[in-house]
Design a protein around this motif. Structure first.
Motif, PDB file in Angstrom:
ATOM      1  N   GLU A 169     -14.366  22.542 125.440  1.00  0.00           N
ATOM      2  CA  GLU A 169     -13.997  23.571 126.660  1.00  0.00           C
ATOM      3  C   GLU A 169     -12.949  23.147 127.335  1.00  0.00           C
ATOM      4  OE1 GLU A 169     -17.132  21.733 126.256  1.00  0.00           O
ATOM      5  OE2 GLU A 169     -18.542  23.251 125.519  1.00  0.00           O
ATOM      6  N   GLY A 170     -12.939  22.190 127.394  1.00  0.00           N
ATOM      7  CA  GLY A 170     -11.626  21.408 128.063  1.00  0.00           C
ATOM      8  C   GLY A 170     -10.746  21.952 127.515  1.00  0.00           C
ATOM      9  N   MET A 171     -10.378  21.827 126.069  1.00  0.00           N
ATOM     10  CA  MET A 171      -9.452  22.239 124.972  1.00  0.00           C
ATOM     11  C   MET A 171      -9.264  23.960 124.822  1.00  0.00           C
ATOM     12  SD  MET A 171      -7.700  19.993 123.035  1.00  0.00           S
ATOM     13  CE  MET A 171      -7.300  20.290 121.900  1.00  0.00           C
ATOM     14  N   ALA A 172     -10.354  24.403 125.608  1.00  0.00           N
ATOM     15  CA  ALA A 172     -10.359  26.562 125.259  1.00  0.00           C
ATOM     16  C   ALA A 172      -9.392  26.521 126.605  1.00  0.00           C
ATOM     17  CB  ALA A 172     -11.564  27.002 125.043  1.00  0.00           C
ATOM     18  N   GLU A 173      -9.517  26.180 127.559  1.00  0.00           N
ATOM     19  CA  GLU A 173      -9.161  25.875 129.134  1.00  0.00           C
ATOM     20  C   GLU A 173      -7.321  25.784 128.497  1.00  0.00           C
ATOM     21  OE1 GLU A 173     -12.714  25.414 132.142  1.00  0.00           O
ATOM     22  OE2 GLU A 173     -11.816  23.826 130.741  1.00  0.00           O
ATOM     23  N   LEU A 174      -7.238  24.610 128.696  1.00  0.00           N
ATOM     24  CA  LEU A 174      -5.778  24.356 128.537  1.00  0.00           C
ATOM     25  C   LEU A 174      -5.269  25.215 127.271  1.00  0.00           C
ATOM     26  CD1 LEU A 174      -5.905  20.267 128.030  1.00  0.00           C
ATOM     27  CD2 LEU A 174      -5.253  21.179 129.879  1.00  0.00           C
ATOM     28  N   ARG A 175      -5.545  25.771 126.301  1.00  0.00           N
ATOM     29  CA  ARG A 175      -4.684  26.893 125.548  1.00  0.00           C
ATOM     30  C   ARG A 175      -4.314  28.112 126.365  1.00  0.00           C
ATOM     31  NH1 ARG A 175      -6.221  27.789 119.254  1.00  0.00           N
ATOM     32  NH2 ARG A 175      -4.189  29.624 119.139  1.00  0.00           N
TER      33      ARG A 175
END
Length: 176
Positions: free
Chosen positions: A87-93
Protein backbone atom coordinates in the motif's frame (compact mmCIF):
# COMPACT_ATOMS: atom_id res chain seq x y z
CA UNK A 1 13.99 2.22 -15.38
CA UNK A 2 14.51 3.45 -11.78
CA UNK A 3 17.52 5.57 -12.74
CA UNK A 4 15.58 7.21 -15.57
CA UNK A 5 12.66 8.04 -13.28
CA UNK A 6 14.90 9.40 -10.52
CA UNK A 7 16.88 11.40 -13.06
CA UNK A 8 13.70 13.10 -14.21
CA UNK A 9 12.56 13.86 -10.65
CA UNK A 10 15.91 15.30 -9.57
CA UNK A 11 17.03 17.18 -12.69
CA UNK A 12 17.86 20.70 -11.44
CA UNK A 13 16.53 22.29 -14.63
CA UNK A 14 13.17 20.54 -14.24
CA UNK A 15 12.95 21.25 -10.52
CA UNK A 16 13.55 24.95 -11.21
CA UNK A 17 10.38 25.05 -13.33
CA UNK A 18 8.08 23.64 -10.63
CA UNK A 19 5.41 26.06 -9.50
CA UNK A 20 3.80 26.31 -6.11
CA UNK A 21 4.84 25.79 -2.54
CA UNK A 22 6.11 22.29 -1.76
CA UNK A 23 5.96 21.33 -5.43
CA UNK A 24 9.01 19.04 -5.06
CA UNK A 25 7.47 16.91 -2.29
CA UNK A 26 5.96 14.37 -4.72
CA UNK A 27 9.35 14.08 -6.41
CA UNK A 28 10.93 12.97 -3.13
CA UNK A 29 8.22 10.40 -2.55
CA UNK A 30 8.52 9.04 -6.10
CA UNK A 31 12.32 8.82 -5.79
CA UNK A 32 11.99 6.83 -2.56
CA UNK A 33 9.58 4.51 -4.36
CA UNK A 34 12.00 3.97 -7.27
CA UNK A 35 14.97 3.34 -4.95
CA UNK A 36 12.95 0.80 -2.93
CA UNK A 37 11.68 -0.81 -6.14
CA UNK A 38 15.20 -1.10 -7.56
CA UNK A 39 16.44 -2.64 -4.30
CA UNK A 40 13.51 -5.06 -4.29
CA UNK A 41 14.55 -6.14 -7.80
CA UNK A 42 18.13 -6.81 -6.64
CA UNK A 43 19.65 -3.46 -7.59
CA UNK A 44 21.92 -1.29 -5.48
CA UNK A 45 20.37 2.09 -4.60
CA UNK A 46 23.78 3.79 -4.79
CA UNK A 47 24.33 2.50 -8.33
CA UNK A 48 20.84 3.67 -9.35
CA UNK A 49 21.63 7.15 -8.01
CA UNK A 50 24.99 7.21 -9.79
CA UNK A 51 23.30 6.32 -13.06
CA UNK A 52 20.55 8.91 -12.55
CA UNK A 53 23.19 11.60 -11.96
CA UNK A 54 24.86 10.64 -15.24
CA UNK A 55 21.52 10.85 -17.02
CA UNK A 56 20.71 14.35 -15.76
CA UNK A 57 24.33 15.48 -16.15
CA UNK A 58 24.99 16.19 -12.47
CA UNK A 59 27.44 13.32 -11.91
CA UNK A 60 30.52 14.33 -9.97
CA UNK A 61 28.98 17.55 -8.69
CA UNK A 62 28.32 18.50 -5.07
CA UNK A 63 24.63 18.60 -5.99
CA UNK A 64 24.69 14.91 -6.94
CA UNK A 65 26.50 14.03 -3.73
CA UNK A 66 24.03 15.84 -1.47
CA UNK A 67 21.08 14.48 -3.44
CA UNK A 68 22.36 10.92 -3.22
CA UNK A 69 23.00 11.21 0.51
CA UNK A 70 19.54 12.70 1.11
CA UNK A 71 17.70 10.10 -0.94
CA UNK A 72 19.54 7.23 0.74
CA UNK A 73 18.65 8.71 4.13
CA UNK A 74 15.01 8.95 3.08
CA UNK A 75 15.05 5.34 1.91
CA UNK A 76 16.38 4.37 5.34
CA UNK A 77 13.64 6.43 7.03
CA UNK A 78 11.00 4.78 4.80
CA UNK A 79 12.22 1.35 5.90
CA UNK A 80 12.30 2.30 9.60
CA UNK A 81 8.78 3.74 9.46
CA UNK A 82 7.41 0.75 7.56
CA UNK A 83 6.39 2.75 4.50
CA UNK A 84 7.43 0.10 1.99
CA UNK A 85 4.36 -2.11 2.28
CA UNK A 86 2.44 -2.79 -0.95
CA UNK A 87 0.00 0.00 0.00
CA UNK A 88 2.80 2.39 0.93
CA UNK A 89 4.68 1.66 -2.28
CA UNK A 90 1.52 2.44 -4.27
CA UNK A 91 1.17 5.79 -2.46
CA UNK A 92 4.84 6.68 -2.90
CA UNK A 93 4.78 5.79 -6.59
CA UNK A 94 1.99 8.34 -7.04
CA UNK A 95 3.97 10.98 -5.11
CA UNK A 96 1.71 10.76 -2.08
CA UNK A 97 2.47 10.48 1.63
CA UNK A 98 2.57 6.85 2.72
CA UNK A 99 1.10 5.61 5.98
CA UNK A 100 3.52 4.64 8.74
CA UNK A 101 3.12 0.99 9.79
CA UNK A 102 5.92 0.64 12.39
CA UNK A 103 6.66 2.27 15.71
CA UNK A 104 5.03 4.96 17.81
CA UNK A 105 3.82 6.96 14.80
CA UNK A 106 2.00 4.02 13.24
CA UNK A 107 -1.14 5.14 11.43
CA UNK A 108 0.16 8.64 10.67
CA UNK A 109 1.24 9.79 7.23
CA UNK A 110 4.95 10.32 6.55
CA UNK A 111 5.13 13.74 4.94
CA UNK A 112 7.98 15.50 3.17
CA UNK A 113 9.41 18.45 5.09
CA UNK A 114 12.27 20.88 4.56
CA UNK A 115 15.47 20.25 6.49
CA UNK A 116 16.33 23.95 6.16
CA UNK A 117 13.05 25.88 6.42
CA UNK A 118 11.90 27.36 3.14
CA UNK A 119 10.82 30.50 5.03
CA UNK A 120 14.50 31.21 5.71
CA UNK A 121 15.98 29.98 2.45
CA UNK A 122 13.46 30.20 -0.38
CA UNK A 123 16.33 29.44 -2.75
CA UNK A 124 16.07 25.81 -1.56
CA UNK A 125 12.42 25.57 -2.59
CA UNK A 126 11.93 22.61 -4.93
CA UNK A 127 15.25 21.05 -3.93
CA UNK A 128 14.72 17.35 -3.27
CA UNK A 129 18.04 17.26 -1.42
CA UNK A 130 16.52 19.56 1.24
CA UNK A 131 13.57 17.27 1.96
CA UNK A 132 13.08 14.51 4.50
CA UNK A 133 10.22 12.22 5.41
CA UNK A 134 8.73 12.87 8.85
CA UNK A 135 5.67 11.64 10.72
CA UNK A 136 2.92 14.26 10.30
CA UNK A 137 2.86 15.12 14.03
CA UNK A 138 6.62 15.76 14.10
CA UNK A 139 6.42 17.88 10.97
CA UNK A 140 3.77 20.09 12.54
CA UNK A 141 5.67 20.34 15.84
CA UNK A 142 8.88 21.29 14.02
CA UNK A 143 7.20 24.06 12.02
CA UNK A 144 9.94 26.49 10.91
CA UNK A 145 12.42 25.64 13.66
CA UNK A 146 16.08 25.43 12.67
CA UNK A 147 17.52 22.21 14.04
CA UNK A 148 21.19 21.56 14.69
CA UNK A 149 21.08 19.23 11.70
CA UNK A 150 19.76 22.08 9.53
CA UNK A 151 22.61 24.34 10.66
CA UNK A 152 25.23 21.71 9.80
CA UNK A 153 23.54 20.99 6.47
CA UNK A 154 23.39 24.72 5.66
CA UNK A 155 27.11 25.05 6.39
CA UNK A 156 27.91 22.12 4.09
CA UNK A 157 25.69 23.48 1.32
CA UNK A 158 27.25 26.93 1.65
CA UNK A 159 30.77 25.51 1.49
CA UNK A 160 29.76 23.59 -1.66
CA UNK A 161 28.32 26.81 -3.13
CA UNK A 162 24.79 25.40 -3.16
CA UNK A 163 23.50 27.92 -0.60
CA UNK A 164 24.03 31.66 -0.86
CA UNK A 165 25.85 33.76 1.71
CA UNK A 166 22.51 35.38 2.57
CA UNK A 167 20.86 32.00 3.14
CA UNK A 168 23.79 30.81 5.24
CA UNK A 169 23.63 33.91 7.45
CA UNK A 170 19.87 33.56 7.94
CA UNK A 171 20.20 29.95 9.09
CA UNK A 172 23.13 30.70 11.43
CA UNK A 173 21.34 33.70 12.92
CA UNK A 174 18.12 31.84 13.69
CA UNK A 175 16.37 32.48 15.97
CA UNK A 176 16.78 36.24 15.49
Amino acid sequence: MAAVAISAHTDPAKLATLKGERAANPSLQKCVYWLAYAEEQGGEPEAVLDESAKLNKTAGTPYAGFLSWGLLENLKIAKELGLLTPEGMAELRQGKSATITKGEYSGQKAEADDVIPMSLCPELQNQVMNLELLPASLKRAKNDKVTDRAKVFAKELHEARLLSEEGWKKVQGWPP
